[in-house]
Design an enzyme around this catalytic site. Structure first.
Site, PDB file in Angstrom:
ATOM      1  N   CYS A  16       0.819  -1.207   0.000  1.00  0.00           N
ATOM      2  CA  CYS A  16       0.000   0.000   0.000  1.00  0.00           C
ATOM      3  C   CYS A  16       0.861   1.269   0.000  1.00  0.00           C
ATOM      4  O   CYS A  16       1.683   1.455  -0.881  1.00  0.00           O
ATOM      5  CB  CYS A  16      -0.965  -0.052   1.186  1.00  0.00           C
ATOM      6  SG  CYS A  16      -2.454   0.929   0.996  1.00  0.00           S
ATOM      7  N   HIS A  17       0.714   2.113   1.009  1.00  0.00           N
ATOM      8  CA  HIS A  17       1.493   3.351   1.124  1.00  0.00           C
ATOM      9  C   HIS A  17       2.912   3.093   1.642  1.00  0.00           C
ATOM     10  O   HIS A  17       3.725   4.012   1.683  1.00  0.00           O
ATOM     11  CB  HIS A  17       0.797   4.341   2.059  1.00  0.00           C
ATOM     12  CG  HIS A  17      -0.397   5.013   1.457  1.00  0.00           C
ATOM     13  ND1 HIS A  17      -1.631   4.406   1.401  1.00  0.00           N
ATOM     14  CD2 HIS A  17      -0.535   6.232   0.887  1.00  0.00           C
ATOM     15  CE1 HIS A  17      -2.489   5.229   0.825  1.00  0.00           C
ATOM     16  NE2 HIS A  17      -1.856   6.343   0.494  1.00  0.00           N
TER      17      HIS A  17
END
Length: 184
Positions: A106-107
């Protein structure tokens, strides 16, 4: 078990994506892998959706790549805090230089971006940071999980299954004696 002697470092900071920290923590433990949770300080961390507190075992400035077989970096808002720590960036670079698995989701791609290890590598992330990944020189692809050498990346919590399977496969590879200190 083949994985029972493996050791994984899991980075943690407040506002982690809850499932992206909790799933690897419990999934790796289920395989008898020793998981060490390292925070920026010694305070327990909380997920952005409220899970926690999750205790940390140590801090990032007290650990070394040589004591672990792999590194896991959960997403959420925590990576924006983690990437500001020189100790975190040094760890990421050390794992990469040692060719040990670095799993990020993800991030969490922000952390290897800031460590400057993604140029010329293939990886994925949540679409929201695609431009950041591309600007860092990454060959970004929209796949559930991407493995490029020691880098294991995934997009979102929906990809936790294939991401963990890829990490477990990497951890199942034989380890030489030099990879662990005596008695390790």
């Amino acid at each position: 078990m083949a994985l029972a002697r493996r050791k994984v470092l899991l980075l943690a900071a407040d506002d982690f994506e809850d499932m992206e920290l909790l799933y690897p923590l419990y999934r790796l433990a289920e395989e008898d892998i020793q998981v060490t949770v390292a925070g920026l300080d010694d305070h327990p961390v909380r997920g952005k959706k409220g899970h926690g507190p999750v205790p940390v075992d140590t801090t990032v400035d007290r650990v070394a790549e040589g004591d672990f077989d792999a590194l896991v970096i959960p997403g959420g808002y925590a990576p924006d805090k983690l990437r500001r720590s020189e100790a975190v960036l040094d760890l990421v670079r050390a794992f990469d230089e040692a060719k040990k698995p670095i799993a990020f989701i993800c991030h969490a791609g922000w952390v290897p971006i800031s460590a400057r290890i993604l140029k010329g590598r293939r990886a994925t992330s949540v679409g929201a940071i695609r431009d950041d990944m591309v600007n860092a020189g990454t060959d970004w692809v929209d796949q559930a999980t991407v493995v490029d050498g020691n880098l294991i990346s995934a997009r979102t919590p929906a990809d936790l299954g294939p991401w963990m399977r890829a990490l477990l496969k990497a951890l199942a590879r034989p380890v030489s004696r030099a990879d662990h200190p005596a008695g390790g």
